[in-house]
Design an enzyme around this catalytic site. Sequence first.
Site, PDB file in Angstrom:
ATOM      1  N   HIS A   1     156.943 122.798  49.945  1.00  0.00           N
ATOM      2  CA  HIS A   1     157.790 123.441  51.237  1.00  0.00           C
ATOM      3  C   HIS A   1     158.329 124.961  50.099  1.00  0.00           C
ATOM      4  CE1 HIS A   1     158.581 121.148  54.552  1.00  0.00           C
ATOM      5  NE2 HIS A   1     157.383 121.583  54.229  1.00  0.00           N
TER       6      HIS A   1
ATOM      7  N   TYR B   1     167.947 122.963  59.629  1.00  0.00           N
ATOM      8  CA  TYR B   1     168.979 122.337  59.443  1.00  0.00           C
ATOM      9  C   TYR B   1     169.702 122.812  60.594  1.00  0.00           C
ATOM     10  CZ  TYR B   1     168.781 119.850  54.267  1.00  0.00           C
ATOM     11  OH  TYR B   1     167.931 119.750  53.576  1.00  0.00           O
TER      12      TYR B   1
ATOM     13  N   PRO C   1     173.174 111.939  52.265  1.00  0.00           N
ATOM     14  CA  PRO C   1     171.915 113.172  52.379  1.00  0.00           C
ATOM     15  C   PRO C   1     171.504 114.382  53.101  1.00  0.00           C
ATOM     16  CG  PRO C   1     172.074 111.584  54.102  1.00  0.00           C
ATOM     17  CD  PRO C   1     173.605 111.527  53.786  1.00  0.00           C
TER      18      PRO C   1
ATOM     19  N   LYS D   1     168.949 114.678  47.524  1.00  0.00           N
ATOM     20  CA  LYS D   1     169.821 114.292  46.348  1.00  0.00           C
ATOM     21  C   LYS D   1     169.385 113.119  45.690  1.00  0.00           C
ATOM     22  CE  LYS D   1     170.503 118.727  44.918  1.00  0.00           C
ATOM     23  NZ  LYS D   1     168.900 118.838  45.603  1.00  0.00           N
TER      24      LYS D   1
ATOM     25  N   TYR E   1     169.440 123.661  45.457  1.00  0.00           N
ATOM     26  CA  TYR E   1     168.343 122.191  46.779  1.00  0.00           C
ATOM     27  C   TYR E   1     167.453 122.537  45.473  1.00  0.00           C
ATOM     28  CZ  TYR E   1     166.356 121.185  51.012  1.00  0.00           C
ATOM     29  OH  TYR E   1     166.192 120.618  52.414  1.00  0.00           O
TER      30      TYR E   1
END
Length: 391
Positions: free
Chosen positions: A73, A201, A293, A297, A385
């Site tokens: 991704h 998200y 979450p 991480k 990220y």
Amino acid sequence: MQRTQVAIIGAGPAGLLLGALLHKAGIANQVLELHSSDEVLARMRAGILEPGTAALIDELGLGGAMRRDALIHAGIAISFGGQRHRLDLQGLSGQSVLVYGQNELTRDLMSARAAAGLPTHFQTEQLSLHDFDGERPYLRYQRLGQSHELACDFIAGCDGFHGIARASVPTRAYRCFERGYPFGWLGVLADATPPHEELVYAQHERGFALCSMRGRSRVRCYLQCSLSDKVEQWSDGRFWDELHARLDPATAAALRPAPSLEKSIMPLRSYVAEPLRFGRLFLAGDAGHLVPPTGAKGMNLAAADARDLAQAFIDHYRGQGESALARYSEQALRRVWRAERFSWGMTRLLHHFPDHNGFDQRIQQAELEHLFSSRAAQTVLAEGYVGQSLN
């Protein structure tokens, strides 16, 4: 009494990675796990691997299945205000992430350990830690009705937040830093085509949502829910209807409901224990810290802990002695707090907090709008990220 150099408690990613790294360096180790291997593999956990974690697995020669089956991704999507916005991880940070379930990685590590003939003791009972504040620590446990003692040089507690390792340390010996969140995540695993090629998200006035995946034909989706909710209150139909309501129209239109294979609710918590070393007992992974979450991480922190702890043991056995061991806690905690900050920030940005008033909601919208109007802000999030700015 049996003997090994490092006794590892916990057969999750942190413990198994630590065992693999020590074995590669010629350091004897044994892994003890409370549950059966099937129970460990049944845990539905994280699914995002940072480049550093993937490189560590490759370094061990265990990345074959990961490289074959993982999804690459190069970005993520954030939905708010009825629109889906893309964050270009590759373009902003130069790196991508892999989608590969924690249970799949754990299976790979278990198989490799078994193939190498390394001792792993599942379904241990009445495990207790002794004399880790002295020079000769040892463990007692029962397995298959037999009592055992295992002497060692060091103990690595990799057995999670509720494990025996941290619980064996007197509470006066460490400080706890904790933040609970007034909501949980309701997660559903289902065989369905993901509604988007990358993770979505969603920030919505009804609450946070996430469309993730465990492959090209299996989804792992989440809804923010009340801590008082029970799984039984959420039928499949209610879950999918609520998920549709929180997504932008394009993502919602592509989402196809399917029967749930697994459904669970987990509370969100930020937690850090300081230090991560107590004499000859060291904590790694969730045994020493938890992150919500949202920032993806948890598994990556566990892998980084295993890497750093393994290096400390390797340096110790190569003659650096106490100085090598002394570095671990400080080094790991510096990284952990950076990840805590990132995960807290993502959680605050995307969730609906019950005590938010109109001002708070407008600030949240302004932050999201600023994020997608500023390349600098996007770069900060992208580097966090992929883990680039956290080590």
